[in-house]
Design a protein around this motif. Structure first.
Motif, mmCIF file in Angstrom:
data_model
loop_
_atom_site.group_PDB
_atom_site.id
_atom_site.type_symbol
_atom_site.label_atom_id
_atom_site.label_comp_id
_atom_site.label_asym_id
_atom_site.label_seq_id
_atom_site.Cartn_x
_atom_site.Cartn_y
_atom_site.Cartn_z
ATOM 1 N N GLU A 186 0.855 -1.188 0.000
ATOM 2 C CA GLU A 186 0.000 0.000 0.000
ATOM 3 C C GLU A 186 0.893 1.241 0.000
ATOM 4 O OE1 GLU A 186 -3.727 2.191 0.913
ATOM 5 O OE2 GLU A 186 -3.332 0.159 0.180
ATOM 6 N N ALA A 196 8.739 4.322 -6.380
ATOM 7 C CA ALA A 196 7.351 3.946 -6.648
ATOM 8 C C ALA A 196 6.567 5.143 -7.189
ATOM 9 C CB ALA A 196 6.700 3.402 -5.379
ATOM 10 N N ASP A 208 19.618 -0.624 -3.028
ATOM 11 C CA ASP A 208 18.488 -1.212 -2.315
ATOM 12 C C ASP A 208 18.614 -2.731 -2.212
ATOM 13 O OD1 ASP A 208 16.008 -1.203 -1.042
ATOM 14 O OD2 ASP A 208 14.960 -1.591 -2.924
HETATM 15 P P1 ADP Z 1 14.173 5.957 -1.911
HETATM 16 O O1 ADP Z 1 13.155 7.008 -1.648
HETATM 17 O O2 ADP Z 1 15.296 5.990 -0.933
HETATM 18 O O3 ADP Z 1 14.645 5.985 -3.333
HETATM 19 P P2 ADP Z 1 13.097 3.416 -2.677
HETATM 20 O O4 ADP Z 1 12.229 3.941 -3.747
HETATM 21 O O5 ADP Z 1 14.361 2.766 -3.115
HETATM 22 O O6 ADP Z 1 13.457 4.582 -1.658
HETATM 23 O O7 ADP Z 1 12.246 2.462 -1.752
HETATM 24 C C1 ADP Z 1 12.845 1.793 -0.676
HETATM 25 C C2 ADP Z 1 12.224 0.422 -0.493
HETATM 26 O O8 ADP Z 1 10.913 0.558 0.017
HETATM 27 C C3 ADP Z 1 12.091 -0.370 -1.773
HETATM 28 O O9 ADP Z 1 12.426 -1.694 -1.475
HETATM 29 C C4 ADP Z 1 10.627 -0.203 -2.125
HETATM 30 O O10 ADP Z 1 10.159 -1.275 -2.891
HETATM 31 C C5 ADP Z 1 9.975 -0.144 -0.777
HETATM 32 N N1 ADP Z 1 8.720 0.621 -0.710
HETATM 33 C C6 ADP Z 1 8.426 1.754 -1.380
HETATM 34 N N2 ADP Z 1 7.193 2.203 -1.044
HETATM 35 C C7 ADP Z 1 6.722 1.368 -0.104
HETATM 36 C C8 ADP Z 1 5.485 1.294 0.645
HETATM 37 N N3 ADP Z 1 4.531 2.214 0.512
HETATM 38 N N4 ADP Z 1 5.352 0.271 1.511
HETATM 39 C C9 ADP Z 1 6.326 -0.651 1.667
HETATM 40 N N5 ADP Z 1 7.491 -0.646 0.995
HETATM 41 C C10 ADP Z 1 7.687 0.344 0.112
#
Ligand code: ADP
Ligand code: MG
Length: 677
Positions: free
Chosen positions: A253, A289, A538
């Motif tokens: 979510e 995301a 990551d």
């Molecule tokens: P950053 O903002 O540091 O770039 P990332 O996009 O790499 O962070 O996301 C960090 C981790 O969290 C990834 O493994 C991603 O799949 C996971 N993630 C992102 N959004 C959520 C969410 N809403 N709930 C759980 N996990 C999430």
């Protein structure tokens, strides 16, 4: 315009081809460049100290005369010691010079000199070893320059003098006369004279102010001109497509912040001028995301998205993530980096041009002139401040003025953000995804290293993985050996029997990727790395990090590093090791144990270390400044920005004769940036 100054330094009396090669290493090609090789600091001999009162073991300036020269002594083969007695009538001391016979011979009994150096001995018998010696009629403020092997301080000063003489009478003034008057600036030739040889600290201030203004004005003009270019053209308006499938296909979510950031993007992209948005969110807040959501929206509208990352490792990782999120929805994702074989690259490029791929992930290879897109609608850059200005401009120039989304974990003050990104809107990801536990952070001294490693072993036994970060890095070859030998040492010693990998900046892109892949696939237990893991990597199974020599890092950087763990459901730990446990260091590192908020931490960093360090040299991706300090010279920055706007209002492209000098400066600054990257 530059006339004589544009000549290569080689033609300067006293330089010649051999030295001019050395000057290249300092980035000095022309006489003009030499004049812009500013001193690092100055030795001010305006107020010499009395020998009697001078402290021991501190850099000091003395003035006095040579009383007597002693016979030279031969300590051993190849080491001759010269001594002379020196007095300023408050007390005597002995000058000691090793081997430099010419220096000693130049000293004349009865003549007055300035000495710069450290006193040793005691209050009765004082010595000064290998001091800098200046005749009493030398300039009272002496510049000290950054050098390269083969050029001494004195040679550089001599060459600078010649360059300044050649400047004499020649008046080069790139600023329009109105600006010089209104801003109360000194002339450029005055500024250049006095930045090298100021008579006192006041003239130095004047000179510096002028040069800082020039530099910031140039930067402001360049940034504004680039911005207006991208504002002019029409964007790629998109229609109100639903991306519900995206939401429901995600394995988690989204946070409120993520949802509203995606909504911001969707609204922006339906307007008819291009989106220019920054998504700011702490490490681990889930910016990727958001990017994927925006990319999916572009896809639904029939547009391609380019996603650019600053390193191959990151590009590779974004590619995997994007594929994971989007491929099940029919989106085709491709990775384009510099390390692809020419054949594969050709194929990929042809397919991109044909519109076979919808999301194209890559490093700056993406922006190369030869990459053509079929219908580029959205350009996303991760950690954009790491890219050169020109690279971003190049990419923005692709397609039909695409929408732009930048993602950053670096909290930067607003004024600076405006300078770096131009006019933009900001979405902030305030919260971390649910279920994240803060990374437990401990600061310890080297004495507890063994115990820290024991802790790491525990984690590994539980199936987790570890990072060990060493800051002894790519700076110089000798340092590089350090991280390698460190890895060797622990893999043969305390961690023998574990699978240890090594990652550093000097590895080829290919090897880096291999190591990262292995770590990701859990074929390695421990990754010993330099700070190349800092941004964005990551690996959720990595749950413990040890940072050696933690005192050498800024807090923000440590926070970024720490963000590599605590990315999954596992409890995570970060151990900061320092062999330099001063009170200040301990205080600083403690902040990390207490706070897990990047913005808060950077504020603390700012308080403790002053702004200079916070901005670092290449933290923001703006062209390198020679003299301006974006954080210290805020006031001048604001003035320069206003002046730049005023100039461009009358002459948007700097076409008039009056602005020709400015135009040359702007072009020069951005050219230099590309060359440096
Ligand atoms: P950053 O903002 O540091 O770039 P990332 O996009 O790499 O962070 O996301 C960090 C981790 O969290 C990834 O493994 C991603 O799949 C996971 N993630 C992102 N959004 C959520 C969410 N809403 N709930 C759980 N996990 C999430
Ligand atoms: Mg990221």
């Amino acid at each position: 315009m530059l006339g004589e100054l544009a000549k290569p330094v080689m033609y300067l009396a006293g330089v010649g081809p051999k030295k001019s090669e050395l000057y290249e290493k300092l980035g000095v090609h022309t006489v003009y460049d030499l004049l812009y090789h500013f001193p690092r600091y100055y030795i001010d001999m305006n107020e010499p100290q009395a020998i009697r009162d001078a402290p021991l073991n501190e850099q000091i300036v003395l003035r006095g005369r040579v009383v007597r020269k002693l016979p030279e002594g031969h300590v051993r083969r190849g080491l001759t010691v010269y001594k002379a007695i020196f007095t300023d009538d408050t007390a005597d001391l002995t000058i000691v010079i090793y081997n430099a016979g010419f220096m000693f011979k130049a000293l004349e009994v009865g003549h007055e000199y300035f000495l710069v150096g450290k006193l040793t001995g005691n209050m009765i018998r004082r010595e000064i070893n290998s001091p800098q010696i200046y005749p009493a009629d030398a300039e009272l403020v002496q510049p000290v320059y950054r050098l390269t092997e083969g050029i001494t301080q004195n040679q550089l000063r001599l060459n600078m003098r010649t360059a300044l003489e050649s400047l004499g009478g020649f008046i080069y003034e790139p600023l329009p006369p109105d600006v010089v008057r209104e801003q109360g600036l000194c002339s450029l030739s005055y500024a250049l004279q006095n930045i090298h040889y100021p008579t006192d600290m006041h003239t130095l201030e004047l000179a510096k102010n002028r040069l800082v203004f020039d530099e910031l004005l140039t930067l402001a003009l360049g940034m504004l001109m680039m911005k207006s270019r991208s504002r002019e053209k029409a964007g790629c308006p998109m229609g109100a497509e639903s991306i519900d499938e995206y939401y429901s296909a995600l394995p988690f979510e989204l946070t409120e912040g993520q949802k509203s950031a995606i909504n911001d993007c969707i609204c922006d992209m339906q307007k008819d001028f291009p989106m220019n948005r920054l998504v700011q969110g702490d490490v681990g807040s889930g910016k990727t995301a958001v990017a994927a959501g925006a990319a999916y929206f572009a896809y639904k509208n029939g547009f391609q998205t380019a996603l650019m990352a600053p390193t191959e490792i990151l590009a590779g990782q974004h590619y995997e993530t994007m594929k994971g999120f989007l491929e099940p929805l029919g989106v085709k994702v491709v990775l384009l980096t510099g390390s692809l074989t020419p054949k594969k690259k050709e194929k990929a490029k042809a397919d991109i041009a044909a519109g076979e791929y919808h999301v194209i992930v890559g490093t700056h290879a993406l922006v190369q002139a030869s990459t053509e897109f079929k219908r580029l609608g959205l350009v996303i850059t991760d950690e954009q401040h790491r890219f050169g200005v020109e690279q971003r401009a190049l990419l923005a120039g692709k397609g039909d003025n695409p929408h732009k989304l930048v993602m950053s974990a670096t909290p930067i003050p607003r004024t600076l953000a405006l300078m770096i990104y131009g006019d933009l809107d900001i979405s902030v990801l305030k919260e971390l995804p649910k279920g994240r536990q803060p990374v437990e952070t401990y600061a310890v001294t080297g004495k507890l290293r063994e115990r820290a490693f024991g802790y790491v072993k525990q984690y590994i036994e539980e199936g987790r993985q570890a990072y060990i970060v060493c800051p002894m890095i790519e700076e110089s070859d000798s340092d590089l050996r350090d991280v390698k030998s460190y890895a060797k040492e622990i893999s043969e010693g305390i961690f023998s029997g574990y699978r240890v990998g090594l990652l550093h900046g000097r590895l080829s892109a290919d090897s880096k990727e291999k190591v990262m892949k292995k770590f990701k696939a859990h074929e390695l237990d421990i990754l010993v790395s330099t700070t190349v893991v800092e941004v964005g990597v990551d690996v959720p199974n990595a749950a413990v990090m040890v940072i050696e020599n933690a005192d050498r890092f800024g807090l923000s950087q440590l926070h970024q590093l720490r963000g590599r763990v605590g990315r999954g459901e596992h409890k995570s730990t970060c151990i900061l090791i320092t062999d330099n446990p001063t009170e200040e260091v301990v205080q600083r590192l403690k902040i990390l144990s207490k706070s897990h908020n990047g913005f808060e931490i950077s504020q603390e960093d700012l308080k403790l270390r002053g702004p200079g360090d916070f901005f670092g040299s290449r933290q923001h991706g703006l062209p390198k400044m020679k003299i301006a300090d974006m954080s210290q010279d805020m006031e001048v920055l604001v003035k320069a920005q206003e002046t730049a706007k005023e100039i461009l209002r009358k002459d948007p492209n700097l076409d008039t004769g009056e602005n020709a000098g400015l135009r040359e400066l702007v072009e020069g600054l951005f050219e230099q940036d590309i060359a440096n990257d």
